[in-house]
Design an enzyme around this catalytic site. Structure first.
Site, PDB file in Angstrom:
ATOM      1  N   ASP A 160       0.836  -1.207   0.000  1.00 14.23           N
ATOM      2  CA  ASP A 160       0.000   0.000   0.000  1.00 14.23           C
ATOM      3  C   ASP A 160       0.869   1.254   0.000  1.00 14.23           C
ATOM      4  OD1 ASP A 160       0.789  -0.832   2.690  1.00 14.23           O
ATOM      5  OD2 ASP A 160      -0.328   0.908   3.387  1.00 14.23           O
TER       6      ASP A 160
ATOM      7  N   GLU B  99       0.167  -1.126   5.665  1.00 20.71           N
ATOM      8  CA  GLU B  99       1.191  -0.684   6.613  1.00 20.71           C
ATOM      9  C   GLU B  99       1.012   0.780   6.951  1.00 20.71           C
ATOM     10  OE1 GLU B  99       5.010   1.001   8.033  1.00 20.71           O
ATOM     11  OE2 GLU B  99       3.843   1.566   6.283  1.00 20.71           O
TER      12      GLU B  99
HETATM   13 ZN   LIG Z   1       6.729   2.110   4.358  1.00 24.48          ZN
END
Ligand SMILES: [Zn+2]
Length: 376
Positions: free
Chosen positions: A80, A148
């Site tokens: 992401d 994340e």
């Molecule tokens: Zn990162």
């Protein structure tokens, strides 16, 4: 395929995380990259390749003969990109900046070197070993994770699908830094219960939650705030206040690298709430505070060889890397406490989370070499 070509392909697949969706993954577009990577790992001939319904991709490259008994090594990167900067319609190219060759965008979006540089470096390292079967390497386990950037990358990580007992995240910045220390983190909400009547008739009656909240916030030491601290210094931070006369809600966080002073900071907050209740009456202030993550150093102290090997690998490729404390958390800090010791390697990106984000081509190439050395 070169690591730069591969990186350009990955950043062309938009994957911004969505902090508000409440779904896992937070944005379905992350499956576009997840499925692409699962197919790529399969076509490279990796074993046990899977992508689950939460968009975690796993795979394993078995050791070459003679190294079957060596410990497997894991590498993890996230798919992401940060929602804080525009991340849809990424158009990246190789450009010259200040005399060096970099990959950057047209400055209308972020690049996504954080962390697709890490993904591209890992897959290119795997491709190298697949194409050079005579090159010895230990068993290499890889995982690519969603979300994340919104702090959820470790939430649904299935350690039983990663065929390694130790790993590195490949999610840092320039190649002269690596990380095995993060903050200890706690945070929460203090609710202030006031009492409201018409201001014209309020004498001796109104208990204004706005003013009581201000009194509480003023008691935090200004010299221990994010704007006044650096390096190993911890802080208190009030990030949001919603208040009217009847009720106030104060959102705060506490950060510290060291367990003792971390606990002392949490005690400072709860003592302050007690003090306020003595001053304004029992039940006026209500504290809801939780720990969110811990310094992974505690879990890595018995695995310092991971840091030493990484420092040596970076040195062999030409970088004098220093260990820098992260004034935040990483998926590695969560994974370390879930049982997978997991320091953080650089991936090469700079100006991350901004439209000026870039990664030097040389950093991409050099990190592939570092990962190869760590896999031997
Ligand atoms: Zn990162």
């Amino acid at each position: 395929m070169t690591v730069t070509e591969r990186f350009l392909k990955y950043v062309s697949i938009d994957t911004p995380a969505d902090p508000y969706s409440g779904t896992h993954p937070s944005s379905s577009c992350q499956f576009n990259l997840g499925n692409f990577l699962a197919d790529e790992l399969k076509s490279l001939g990796l074993h046990d390749v899977s992508i689950d319904d939460k968009c975690y991709v796993y795979g394993f490259l078995p050791a070459t003969s003679g190294l079957e008994d060596a410990d497997n090594i894991g590498f993890i990167a996230h798919m992401d990109t940060a929602p804080a900067a525009p991340g849809i319609g990424v158009k990246a190219s190789v450009q010259m900046q200040d005399g060096i060759e970099v990959v950057a965008t047209d400055k209308t979006t972020l690049l996504g070197a954080d962390d697709k540089a890490g993904v591209a470096e890992i897959v290119t390292m795997l491709e190298y070993f697949v194409e050079h079967p005579d090159e010895p390497h230990r068993g290499i386990a890889v995982a690519f994770t969603p979300d994340e950037e919104i702090g959820e990358g470790a939430d649904n990580f299935d350690l039983s699908k990663l065929n390694a007992k130790v790993a590195y995240t490949v999610d840092g910045g320039p190649l002269d830094e690596l990380n095995y220390e993060t903050f200890n983190a706690a945070g929460g909400v203090v609710t202030v219960n006031g009492y409201n009547v018409h201001p014209g008739e309020a004498k001796g009656k109104m208990r204004n939650a706005v003013l009581m909240a201000a009194d509480f916030i003023q008691a935090f030491p200004f010299e221990e705030s994010p704007a006044t601290t650096e390096g190993y210094e911890g802080y208190y931070h009030v990030g949001d206040v919603r208040a009217n006369e009847s009720k106030a809600e104060i959102e705060f966080i506490v950060r510290d690298f060291f367990t003792d002073s971390f606990n002392a900071r949490k005690k400072f907050v709860s003592d302050l709430v007690d003090k306020m209740n003595e001053k304004y009456g029992a039940g006026t202030f209500v504290l809801d505070m939780k720990d969110s993550y811990y310094n992974m150093r505690e879990k890595l102290e018995s695995h310092m060889y991971l840091i030493e090997k990484a420092t040596e690998a970076l040195r062999q490729v030409g970088y004098d890397a220093k260990s820098v404390p992260i004034r935040g958390g990483t998926d590695g800090s969560r994974l370390s406490f879930m049982g997978l010791p997991c320091p953080n390697l650089p991936a090469g990106g700079q100006e991350m989370h901004s439209v000026n984000e870039f990664v030097p081509v040389k950093a991409l190439i050099d990190m592939v070499e570092v990962l190869k050395i760590l896999s031997r």
